[in-house]
Design an enzyme around this catalytic site. Sequence first.
Site, PDB file in Angstrom:
ATOM      1  N   CYS A 242     -30.096  20.836  11.538  1.00 28.01           N
ATOM      2  CA  CYS A 242     -31.528  20.728  11.275  1.00 28.01           C
ATOM      3  C   CYS A 242     -31.963  21.722  10.205  1.00 28.01           C
ATOM      4  O   CYS A 242     -31.546  22.874  10.221  1.00 28.01           O
ATOM      5  CB  CYS A 242     -32.332  20.993  12.542  1.00 28.01           C
ATOM      6  SG  CYS A 242     -32.111  19.748  13.807  1.00 28.01           S
TER       7      CYS A 242
ATOM      8  N   HIS B 233      -0.845  20.451  -3.747  1.00 29.17           N
ATOM      9  CA  HIS B 233      -1.753  19.635  -2.950  1.00 29.17           C
ATOM     10  C   HIS B 233      -2.432  20.494  -1.882  1.00 29.17           C
ATOM     11  O   HIS B 233      -1.914  21.528  -1.466  1.00 29.17           O
ATOM     12  CB  HIS B 233      -0.987  18.482  -2.286  1.00 29.17           C
ATOM     13  CG  HIS B 233      -1.880  17.414  -1.737  1.00 29.17           C
ATOM     14  ND1 HIS B 233      -2.391  17.464  -0.462  1.00 29.17           N
ATOM     15  CD2 HIS B 233      -2.367  16.286  -2.310  1.00 29.17           C
ATOM     16  CE1 HIS B 233      -3.156  16.395  -0.268  1.00 29.17           C
ATOM     17  NE2 HIS B 233      -3.167  15.664  -1.360  1.00 29.17           N
TER      18      HIS B 233
ATOM     19  N   ILE C  94      -3.559   5.460  -4.566  1.00 28.68           N
ATOM     20  CA  ILE C  94      -2.853   6.321  -5.512  1.00 28.68           C
ATOM     21  C   ILE C  94      -1.623   6.965  -4.875  1.00 28.68           C
ATOM     22  O   ILE C  94      -0.640   7.263  -5.550  1.00 28.68           O
ATOM     23  CB  ILE C  94      -3.811   7.411  -6.079  1.00 28.68           C
ATOM     24  CG1 ILE C  94      -3.168   8.176  -7.239  1.00 28.68           C
ATOM     25  CG2 ILE C  94      -4.260   8.355  -4.976  1.00 28.68           C
ATOM     26  CD1 ILE C  94      -3.025   7.396  -8.499  1.00 28.68           C
ATOM     27  N   ASN C  95      -1.650   7.149  -3.557  1.00 28.95           N
ATOM     28  CA  ASN C  95      -0.546   7.808  -2.851  1.00 28.95           C
ATOM     29  C   ASN C  95       0.610   6.848  -2.613  1.00 28.95           C
ATOM     30  O   ASN C  95       1.008   6.575  -1.476  1.00 28.95           O
ATOM     31  CB  ASN C  95      -1.040   8.383  -1.516  1.00 28.95           C
ATOM     32  CG  ASN C  95      -1.998   9.536  -1.708  1.00 28.95           C
ATOM     33  OD1 ASN C  95      -2.307   9.910  -2.843  1.00 28.95           O
ATOM     34  ND2 ASN C  95      -2.472  10.115  -0.632  1.00 28.95           N
TER      35      ASN C  95
ATOM     36  N   HIS D 120     -10.913  12.095   7.172  1.00 22.62           N
ATOM     37  CA  HIS D 120     -10.339  11.418   6.016  1.00 22.62           C
ATOM     38  C   HIS D 120     -10.431   9.915   6.243  1.00 22.62           C
ATOM     39  O   HIS D 120     -10.404   9.444   7.385  1.00 22.62           O
ATOM     40  CB  HIS D 120      -8.875  11.841   5.833  1.00 22.62           C
ATOM     41  CG  HIS D 120      -8.344  11.564   4.471  1.00 22.62           C
ATOM     42  ND1 HIS D 120      -7.899  10.314   4.106  1.00 22.62           N
ATOM     43  CD2 HIS D 120      -8.186  12.359   3.380  1.00 22.62           C
ATOM     44  CE1 HIS D 120      -7.487  10.357   2.846  1.00 22.62           C
ATOM     45  NE2 HIS D 120      -7.650  11.579   2.378  1.00 22.62           N
ATOM     46  N   LEU D 121     -10.545   9.158   5.153  1.00 18.88           N
ATOM     47  CA  LEU D 121     -10.673   7.704   5.265  1.00 18.88           C
ATOM     48  C   LEU D 121      -9.408   7.068   5.836  1.00 18.88           C
ATOM     49  O   LEU D 121      -9.405   5.900   6.212  1.00 18.88           O
ATOM     50  CB  LEU D 121     -10.991   7.099   3.890  1.00 18.88           C
ATOM     51  CG  LEU D 121     -11.562   5.679   3.846  1.00 18.88           C
ATOM     52  CD1 LEU D 121     -12.792   5.543   4.735  1.00 18.88           C
ATOM     53  CD2 LEU D 121     -11.895   5.289   2.425  1.00 18.88           C
TER      54      LEU D 121
ATOM     55  N   THR E  42     -10.068  14.291   0.675  1.00 21.62           N
ATOM     56  CA  THR E  42     -10.010  15.729   0.936  1.00 21.62           C
ATOM     57  C   THR E  42     -11.070  16.464   0.123  1.00 21.62           C
ATOM     58  O   THR E  42     -11.700  17.405   0.605  1.00 21.62           O
ATOM     59  CB  THR E  42      -8.612  16.282   0.594  1.00 21.62           C
ATOM     60  OG1 THR E  42      -8.226  15.813  -0.716  1.00 21.62           O
ATOM     61  CG2 THR E  42      -7.577  15.822   1.600  1.00 21.62           C
TER      62      THR E  42
END
Length: 694
Positions: A106, A253, A362-363, A482-483, A507
């Site tokens: 809030c 990474h 991409i991975n 993460h998606l 990320t």
Amino acid sequence: MASTPTSSLFSIPINPNHVLKPKRFIFQPNLPFFKSLKPKLPLSCSAVAFPGTAELVVPSKLRNLEEEFRSLQEPVDRVKRLLHYAGLTPSMDESVRVDKNRVMGCTARVWVEVKIDGEGKVRLTADSDSEITKGFCSCLVWVLDGSEPEEVLKVRTDDLVGLNVGLPGTGRSRVNTWHNVLVTMQKKTKQLVAEREGKVLFEPFPSLIVTADGLVPKGSYAEAQATYLFPNESKVNELVNVLKEKKIGVVAHFYMDPEVQGVLTTAQKQWPHIHISDSLVMADSAVKMAKAGCKFITVLGVDFMSENVRAILDQAGFNEVGVYRMSDERIGCSLADAAATSTYMEYLEPASRSTSLHVIYINTKLETKAYAHELVPTITCTSSNVIQTILQAFAQVPDLTLWYGPDSYMGANIVELFQQMTVMTDEEVSAIHPEHNVDSIKKLLPRLYYYQDGTCIVHHLFGHEVVEKIKEMYCDAFLTAHLEVPGEMFSLAMEAKRRSMGVVGSTQNILDFIKDRVKESLDRNIDDHLQFVLGTESGMVTAIVAAVRSLLEPAKSSSQGANVTVEIVFPVSSESISTPSLNSVEVGDIILPVVPGVASGEGCSIHGGCASCPYMKMNSLSSLLTISRHLPDEENTLSAYKAERFKLQTPNGQSVADVGCEPILHMRNFQATKKLPDKLVDQILHTKDKGVSV
């Protein structure tokens, strides 16, 4: 609520909250909930005997409240009604306005206290330093106070959507107020019920509290993480000296081992050619380092990352810059491996017979990108741009069929996102992508396919057990995911996102979300404690701590600065540490004191193990130092570590390196122009003419 409210699932900004100064309100005896009140009585909503209250249950109270505010046509009248209800509620005693009773998320400070009386009824009090927010709280207290615990817990945040009584243009942000206060009330109710029934509550997840003065680890796993965040100075200097001498750039990474990241983060201050990021930016950073004069690039990641770095450097004209990985063994990736199969090419085979586009994560390996692109036009994507890539493709190419892969969880989550868009308004959909509306989203869904046999071993294990514990203990915290996480975790994070209490994405999206919430808290200049559940690989903590401390430390120097603390919660077991002499795990040349998974397996669960990728942990500090010292490799002793340009050819006799880079370049073009490149569109429209077989 949060100062960056959203108008949709995808963080589309809308007008910020208006600041409204409370005005003197003339009591009106005909107000539905306060007919029997005399204005001089200093009673709170919870103490008021409303007409017919005994017969009212929570759902009917909610309906009555919704009807009352809906009957007020002008927004200013609804706000005045809130201010009136706020004025009838006495302030909490200062002894109750404490951090443990604060509602997170809030803009205004909100406190909620929950008790269960002798009859087993829930008794609620709430307060805020904002009169409008206090009005919200008064209404929720009236609805829920005196109810059975089960009634309180049955109320869903969706049940409160109709109670949108905020100012024009701030509808979703005002709804967030109801939602977050409700979630906190329900969490406290659950805990009290468990205590009364003698149930054993979940042990909390380990966490790391970041302050302007340092770190406070809670739990053995957090202690292990914290150990490496302040590395030995001699190790840092040793690395910096060799990097400077040999002109070596380092791209790493976010999921690196904390010890490695701790040294690299500190070394960045002395040698600028060190970059820690997600997989896409690693290759970009390598090109910048080559332009700055670096003769070698060392890659700390899995093999497809070093392949991408090599290929992008070649495309940029830096063939002479050497690229080196950190192991003489294969550094795999469960997700990339899932696409490097005949099964994946068989999944794409129908696409070669229609007007199709293949959107590949991409991975994946360069070979996979090349073979796929020769079969069906392909563009790469990241977890942060995949939604816009898909929407733009459907907007730009009529009658397109789209094939996504290889991450099955991400594919399912993308479909779920689009399904949620079908119940939005056209305006909300247009805010996400200007060329779409509800009808167009409904039409694209049957033409969107995703691969159903590819997962990341780390994100795979953010499953049911972890989700249940988060629901029980951290439902009022900021939730990041993460998606790539499974659907149950994804849905939980999306619900939090709708309340401006969560983020779902890459990320980098997660890191940016945490930084933004910390900045908002500092700008408010009030004491605050922010709690974030880290729904991705635990290696992210190094970058998060560095970013948070860079924000907190300058604020500390101000004598008027507020005390803000940030807690990073790891959804892992605090028993995930084992002593090296007993149950350590050897990965390459590393002895891991942290067991990466149940029974030394891979991944994460609440019974043991950490959200840690064992492949990423094959990148050690000792390997980086050893390779750096041997450069330039005049005696060819590092041949097993060198990432070479692909000399393989595709089935059509083309260079794997050249064909594999084209989907990446298509994405670069899309990122720059927000449109699919003409070359790719032409390839899509002529897919059926290619006559390529698997």
